[in-house]
Design an enzyme around this catalytic site. Sequence first.
Site, short mmCIF file in Angstrom:
data_model
loop_
_atom_site.label_atom_id
_atom_site.label_comp_id
_atom_site.label_asym_id
_atom_site.label_seq_id
_atom_site.Cartn_x
_atom_site.Cartn_y
_atom_site.Cartn_z
NE ARG A 64 3.39 -5.51 14.99
CZ ARG A 64 4.38 -6.79 15.12
NH1 ARG A 64 4.15 -7.67 14.40
NH2 ARG A 64 4.96 -6.90 16.24
CE1 TYR A 117 -2.88 8.43 -4.73
CE2 TYR A 117 -2.22 6.38 -3.80
CZ TYR A 117 -2.27 7.68 -3.77
OH TYR A 117 -1.32 8.39 -2.80
CG ASP A 191 -8.24 0.60 -4.87
OD1 ASP A 191 -9.49 0.91 -4.45
OD2 ASP A 191 -7.14 1.03 -4.63
CE LYS A 216 -8.30 9.16 -0.41
NZ LYS A 216 -7.51 8.15 -0.78
O1 7XF Z 1 -3.40 5.09 1.90
P1 7XF Z 1 -4.46 6.04 1.64
O2 7XF Z 1 -5.74 5.71 2.46
O3 7XF Z 1 -4.28 7.27 1.14
O4 7XF Z 1 -5.11 5.43 0.05
C1 7XF Z 1 -4.72 4.94 -0.92
C2 7XF Z 1 -5.27 4.91 -2.22
C3 7XF Z 1 -5.74 3.72 -2.63
N1 7XF Z 1 -6.57 3.49 -3.95
C4 7XF Z 1 -7.18 4.54 -4.25
C5 7XF Z 1 -8.32 4.20 -5.24
C6 7XF Z 1 -6.98 5.96 -3.74
O5 7XF Z 1 -7.64 6.96 -4.40
C7 7XF Z 1 -5.79 6.04 -2.77
C8 7XF Z 1 -5.62 7.45 -2.27
N2 7XF Z 1 -5.95 8.42 -3.17
C9 7XF Z 1 -5.81 9.72 -2.76
C10 7XF Z 1 -6.26 10.65 -3.99
O6 7XF Z 1 -6.26 9.86 -5.15
O7 7XF Z 1 -6.59 11.76 -3.90
C11 7XF Z 1 -4.55 10.02 -2.13
C12 7XF Z 1 -4.09 11.55 -2.20
S1 7XF Z 1 -2.37 11.62 -2.83
#
Ligand code: 7XF
Length: 410
Positions: A64, A117, A191, A216
């Site tokens: 961790r 997001y 971000d 992503k």
């Molecule tokens: O915790 P994750 O790895 O899913 O990431 C969260 C996240 C953080 N920043 C941005 C700009 C994101 O787009 C996301 C996750 N987005 C996906 C989307 O917009 O489709 C999550 C699916 S609900």
Amino acid sequence: MTSQYNHVETIHYSTAAIRGTRLTDQTYDSVATPIYQTSTFAVPNCESGAMRFSGEQPGYYYSRMGNPTLTALEERLALLEGGEAAVVTGSGMGAIAATVWTFCKPGSHLIADCTLYGGTYELLTEGAKEFGVDVEFIDLSVPNNLNHALRENTAMVYMETPANPTLKITDLWEIARRAHEYCPEILVAVDNTIATPYLQRPLFLGCDIVLHSLTKYLNGHGDVIAGAAIGSSSLMEQIRRRGLKTMTGAVLGPFEAYLVMRGLQTFPLRMEQHCSTAELVSHLLASHPAVEKVYYPGLPEHSGHELAQKQMRRFGGMVSFEVKGGRSAGAKLLNSLKFCLLAVSLGDAETLIEHPASMSHSPYSDQELEEAGIPAGLVRLSVGLEDPQDILEDLQQGLDKLLEDGQSGR
Ligand code: 7XF
């Protein structure tokens, strides 16, 4: 661990993604990243154990708090973003939550851009606000708004650019300059998930912390949930010790870290292809009579086009758009596509399409969507790596059908 190259400027970027840092396997000199699938590490004696726990002596003791496979990924990500250090986490939300909980306390003021997001928006409204952080949402694409919002207790300024899902562009240099001029201690967090460090590197533009959903583009194969924070060694150490170890426990598994390392090998190549196909898609959409408006920073009519030209290498692989007839027509289009997959997430090899208001951004109420400039009928497309012709043909047939149905009154 040996860092063959210490700074990204010293080697070509695509080489950095493949060879930039390498975890050396002392026994066999494995070329691929070894997976240390262990939760704990034996320490040589009690004194050494105590010193590892206190941080006085380097060395692993529990996964961790650190693991060699995770360190390999952290060093590679720090190199690609141009930061001193990185902390990887079990998800993008894990990285964001660990960062917010490390630097914002009850009574702290956090200024966030209004277009984020949906999960981040939910964390800031339902999480941080409930625990006494004073969260204020403003439109940071107008830098003057920041000057009106900054306060003595402002701890953090938080944004996405291009923002999910409208791809709104914010001037990173200008926001960081104004925040730090007001108070050098304010942390400017960005971000960078949608742009990726291939297209934009916020730390070189004066920002303090870069956050990622590695789920992503950086992993790029749609088979991992992971996240990261990148910045100075001191900030990352604080996130590791407080946000990750104690507050969230959002640790990444060694196998997932290995998969992201593997994805990174083709990351620059993939980004070039995502950008090229997205440009073609944006032109098709912009010229189709069934489309009301296209949101792509590469189009001259996009409000952030000039800034994106300055701040980004290319314009990215995400394209959003509205069709004529609003939300119901958008739903009709999504249901009629045969090739694009109806799914959230982004940055995968597969082309993914979704409806933000009811899916990725469902934590926003209708009124909050409006305030954030997210149209209820917006459709968001993550352009994949398939042959561009297959993607274009599918969108063309779906939009043509919408037009035919509209003309026949269906
Ligand atoms: O915790 P994750 O790895 O899913 O990431 C969260 C996240 C953080 N920043 C941005 C700009 C994101 O787009 C996301 C996750 N987005 C996906 C989307 O917009 O489709 C999550 C699916 S609900």
